[in-house]
Write an enzyme that holds these catalytic residues in place. Structure first.
Site, PDB file in Angstrom:
ATOM      1  N   PRO A  74     -11.145   0.482 -11.301  1.00 55.46           N
ATOM      2  CA  PRO A  74      -9.259   1.127 -11.567  1.00 55.46           C
ATOM      3  C   PRO A  74      -9.707   1.340 -10.070  1.00 55.46           C
ATOM      4  CG  PRO A  74     -10.221   1.116 -13.583  1.00 55.46           C
ATOM      5  CD  PRO A  74     -11.473   0.958 -12.866  1.00 55.46           C
ATOM      6  N   CYS A  75      -8.258   1.399  -8.976  1.00 54.05           N
ATOM      7  CA  CYS A  75      -8.546   1.966  -7.784  1.00 54.05           C
ATOM      8  C   CYS A  75      -7.567   2.593  -7.567  1.00 54.05           C
ATOM      9  CB  CYS A  75      -8.541   0.690  -6.672  1.00 54.05           C
ATOM     10  SG  CYS A  75      -6.928  -0.092  -6.780  1.00 54.05           S
ATOM     11  N   GLN A  76      -6.264   2.885  -8.609  1.00 56.04           N
ATOM     12  CA  GLN A  76      -5.426   3.594  -8.370  1.00 56.04           C
ATOM     13  C   GLN A  76      -5.089   5.010  -8.148  1.00 56.04           C
ATOM     14  OE1 GLN A  76      -5.805   1.433 -10.990  1.00 56.04           O
ATOM     15  NE2 GLN A  76      -4.863   0.660 -11.712  1.00 56.04           N
ATOM     16  N   TYR A  78      -7.499   5.910  -5.673  1.00 57.62           N
ATOM     17  CA  TYR A  78      -7.479   6.046  -4.009  1.00 57.62           C
ATOM     18  C   TYR A  78      -6.577   5.241  -3.257  1.00 57.62           C
ATOM     19  CZ  TYR A  78     -12.572   6.114  -6.462  1.00 57.62           C
ATOM     20  OH  TYR A  78     -13.466   6.965  -7.281  1.00 57.62           O
ATOM     21  N   SER A  79      -5.826   4.129  -3.945  1.00 51.39           N
ATOM     22  CA  SER A  79      -4.802   3.310  -3.323  1.00 51.39           C
ATOM     23  C   SER A  79      -3.904   4.539  -2.458  1.00 51.39           C
ATOM     24  CB  SER A  79      -4.159   2.700  -3.807  1.00 51.39           C
ATOM     25  OG  SER A  79      -3.550   1.668  -3.638  1.00 51.39           O
TER      26      SER A  79
END
Length: 452
Positions: A74-76, A78-79
């Site tokens: 999951p990238c949230q 860093y996004s």
């Protein structure tokens, strides 16, 4: 090569790897809705699992013995569309590294947003992977150069046991198209993504996508696409309008032409402009946002690289859009997968960087002599079938074990060994420079700027 995917979502990466020639043996994700869609479309490989509990999954992964572990944690956290504070989701990147380091497949593939590259979590994960013996290739790619009409910038990390860092970078760069793919390329009526198989009855369709199985082939059943063929009305309307709206992220532009890629796909891609945006549009918008075409969910899915036959099933539209936005675009995964398979089979070799020649000249060699050393280094890599080794002694020992090398004259053998030694020295100097740059640019992830 046998693949296990972690954080698989609805299966975009698995589909792309499967299309490029990998065998998918298992996939895991914590979201039951995504797992159900994966199994409906890719194959019954996926199961629900909390990958944050690493000890619970390790015995099963060891038993599966994959050749490669892949995934997009999951990238949230860093996004650029999120708060960019490293918390629970960011720690799943660490879980990915721990699982790879424990199971130790020959290869791994990870996808994330480019901001992850500067995060504290990735620095920790990187240290774990390096300590486990992996050479790493870390690339920032633009998905519009890898088969989808979307300016989606992502971090791709490929690891292989025993390799030098950067071993696959030239192959990934070579896989990029010279021009970005545009929305017109995907939806344009002049190049319909369709094949014509005349139906045996009016109840059956005659137009089929090249990305799905064809109907049963019968005598004289394959015909040219009829002149009367028309694209889907939604696609035709999009082409005729020429512009689309995408909810901007961090004060970006909201209106795009169909002659450019779509911006990064998000869960809100279908939303219409708000009164606030209409009252204060971006100055670079080519037309008013209110005049743009409206994307349908099938179009959003295809912009993300899913084939036309893919079936999304969920009771909530929000969940469907979330699955699409979270996915690794299948064409991107396929392109990276082909680069991995080519290297595994010895069909490609790492490019000897142009800077090596300049480095040799600065050390006192004439330009003809430097070109000869560079050519010899490339020849040695071809003899090694593209393998590089993090330890020079192992690389030279592997070269000496090649039958073709053993048949060469002693002077040629000596020249090839020396070329590898010089190349290793050059790469070590570059690696030291890059380490210093990473240390200098390190900063708390909460203050990360958008990667250049």
């Amino acid at each position: 090569m046998r693949v296990v995917e972690l954080f698989s979502g609805a299966g975009g990466m698995s589909l792309g790897l499967k299309q490029s020639g990998f065998e998918i043996v298992q996939a895991y994700d914590a979201w039951p809705v995504a797992v159900a869609n994966y199994n409906r479309n890719v194959g019954h490989h996926a199961k629900v699992a909390d990958l944050g509990e690493t000890l619970g999954i390790v015995p099963e992964l060891l038993k599966l013995a994959p050749d490669i572990i892949c995934g997009g944690p999951p990238c949230q956290d860093y996004s650029s569309a999120g708060r960019r504070e490293e918390a629970d989701n960011a720690r799943l990147t660490l879980a990915f590294a721990v699982l790879v380091a424990t199971v130790r497949p020959a290869w791994f593939l990870m996808e994330n947003v480019v901001n992850a590259m500067k995060s504290e979590t990735w620095a920790q994960a990187r240290s774990i992977l390096k300590a486990s013996g992996y050479g790493l290739t870390e690339c920032k790619i633009d998905a519009s150069r890898y088969g989808v009409p979307q300016a989606r910038r992502r971090l791709i990390v490929v690891g292989r046991i025993g390799e030098r860092d950067g071993f696959l970078a030239s192959s990934i760069a070579a896989a990029a198209a010279p021009q970005p793919m545009t929305l017109r390329d995907l939806f344009g009526a002049t190049t319909p993504a369709a094949m014509y198989f005349p139906a045996t009855s009016e109840a059956r369709r005659s137009i089929w996508s090249p990305d799905e199985p064809a109907p049963t082939i019968r005598e004289r059943s394959i015909r040219p696409l009829p002149v009367s063929y028309q694209p889907h009305p939604d696609d035709a309307a999009l082409i005729a309008n020429g512009y689309i709206y995408s909810r901007p992220v961090r004060a970006g532009r909201g209106v795009r032409s169909i002659d450019e890629p779509f911006p990064t796909m998000t869960r809100t891609a279908w939303e219409r402009p708000t009164p606030r945006y209409l009252g204060s549009p971006h100055p670079a918008d080519p037309v008013a946002a209110s005049e743009t075409a409206v994307l349908t969910i099938p179009q959003i899915s295809r912009i993300q690289g899913f084939p036309i036959w893919w079936k999304w099933e969920t009771s909530a539209k929000r969940d469907m859009l979330q699955m699409i936005a979270n996915a690794v675009p299948p064409p991107v995964a396929a392109a990276i997968g082909c680069a991995i398979l080519d290297r595994e089979a010895g069909r490609s070799i790492p490019e000897v960087q142009g800077g090596f020649l300049q480095w040799l000249v600065r050390r006192g060699r004439s330009r003809p002599s430097a070109r000869n050393v560079k050519s010899l280094a490339g020849r040695a890599r071809r003899l090694l079938r593209g393998r590089t080794f993090d330890i020079l002694a192992l690389e030279i020992a592997a070269l000496e074990g090649v039958a073709e090398f053993q048949a060469m004259r002693k002077t040629t053998q000596s020249d090839l060994r020396q070329a590898l030694r010089l190349l290793a020295e050059y790469q070590a100097s570059r690696g030291q420079k890059h380490r210093k740059q990473r240390q200098a640019s390190a900063q708390p992830s909460a203050n990360l700027a958008e990667a250049a």
